[in-house]
Design an enzyme around this catalytic site. Structure first.
Site, PDB file in Angstrom:
ATOM      1  N   ASP A 153      -5.774   5.597  -4.504  1.00  0.00           N
ATOM      2  CA  ASP A 153      -4.544   5.107  -3.862  1.00  0.00           C
ATOM      3  C   ASP A 153      -4.887   4.202  -2.674  1.00  0.00           C
ATOM      4  O   ASP A 153      -5.481   4.661  -1.696  1.00  0.00           O
ATOM      5  CB  ASP A 153      -3.709   6.302  -3.386  1.00  0.00           C
ATOM      6  CG  ASP A 153      -2.301   5.925  -2.967  1.00  0.00           C
ATOM      7  OD1 ASP A 153      -2.099   4.806  -2.458  1.00  0.00           O
ATOM      8  OD2 ASP A 153      -1.390   6.753  -3.150  1.00  0.00           O
ATOM      9  N   HIS A 161      -1.481   3.924  -6.432  1.00  0.00           N
ATOM     10  CA  HIS A 161      -0.241   4.427  -5.810  1.00  0.00           C
ATOM     11  C   HIS A 161       0.845   4.364  -6.876  1.00  0.00           C
ATOM     12  O   HIS A 161       1.651   3.428  -6.921  1.00  0.00           O
ATOM     13  CB  HIS A 161       0.105   3.564  -4.595  1.00  0.00           C
ATOM     14  CG  HIS A 161       1.145   4.162  -3.702  1.00  0.00           C
ATOM     15  ND1 HIS A 161       0.954   5.356  -3.038  1.00  0.00           N
ATOM     16  CD2 HIS A 161       2.383   3.733  -3.347  1.00  0.00           C
ATOM     17  CE1 HIS A 161       2.024   5.631  -2.308  1.00  0.00           C
ATOM     18  NE2 HIS A 161       2.909   4.661  -2.487  1.00  0.00           N
ATOM     19  N   SER A 221       5.898   8.854  -2.283  1.00  0.00           N
ATOM     20  CA  SER A 221       5.473   8.052  -1.135  1.00  0.00           C
ATOM     21  C   SER A 221       6.348   8.377   0.084  1.00  0.00           C
ATOM     22  O   SER A 221       6.398   9.523   0.514  1.00  0.00           O
ATOM     23  CB  SER A 221       5.514   6.570  -1.512  1.00  0.00           C
ATOM     24  OG  SER A 221       4.798   5.789  -0.582  1.00  0.00           O
TER      25      SER A 221
END
Length: 221
Positions: free
Chosen positions: A169, A200, A115
């Site tokens: 996601d 995610h 991320s």
């Protein structure tokens, strides 16, 4: 120097993996992945999991949390605070230099991130004249995608990239990651791309594929 959590898989590490966590997490977040990822015949590896500094995050009502940069907008082309990205790039470069000082050459140092951490990984990679052994970008995107071509330095595209993303996601939409993928390829990076039916997060199939990719890096040295 950033505080770090470290794990070594052998007495004298021959490789180093610096792994950057996501927004609001810390260096302990990905430490449990080591036994799932590492294979018995691999060389000894030092895993370095740094803690991002705490800073106010605008989209979270200014709440302070560990973050590699401030998120100033919901538009992925302009959401990353450029000064924060540059600061984190410099801090990660200091960690890379420390691994060199510990005796590991750049061709045995890998940079990984999830991320926000993956966004910094890609930003570092664009600006490295002396290539690392590889870049791992999980569930992430290029934070300054429109400036990527201007940021690219000679030699950077020698770094192979492993990139993976979840098709569902909700934090970083798949199309955002795919656009970053196309930009990286257009700049000349060799990217191994994987898409998984997940949100995610990280999944077992992804860890297996990453292990295969890492094994190919180890075999080249």
């Amino acid at each position: 120097m950033l505080e770090t959590v470290e794990q070594e898989t052998g007495a004298t590490p021959e490789w180093s993996v610096i792994w950057l966590h996501g927004l609001g997490a810390d260096g302990h977040d990905f430490a449990p992945i080591v036994p799932e990822l590492v294979r018995p015949h691999w060389p000894a590896i030092r895993f370095v999991f740094p803690n991002a500094p705490k800073r106010p995050v605008s989209v979270n009502n200014g709440m302070p949390m560990r973050a590699w940069y401030d998120i100033v907008s919901l538009d992925f082309r302009s959401r990353a605070d450029a000064a924060g990205v540059a600061e984190s790039v410099a801090q990660v470069e200091a960690l890379i230099a420390r691994e060199q000082a510990r005796g590991l050459p750049l061709e045995r140092i890998l940079l990984a991130g999830f991320s926000q951490g993956g966004a910094i990984t890609l930003s570092v990679g664009l600006q490295r004249r002396q290539p690392l052994a590889g870049l791992v970008a999980l569930s992430t995107y290029l934070p300054e995608v429109d400036a990527a071509a201007a940021q690219l330095v000679e030699g950077a595209t020698a770094q192979p990239v492993f990139m993976a993303h979840g098709s569902g996601d909700p934090v970083i939409p798949l199309q955002v990651a795919e656009h970053s993928l196309q930009v990286l390829k257009g700049l000349g990076f060799a990217v191994e791309w994987h898409r998984y039916p997940m949100a995610h997060q990280v999944c077992a199939e992804e860890i297996q594929a990453l292990g295969d990719w890492l094994q190919a890096r180890f075999a080249q040295r």
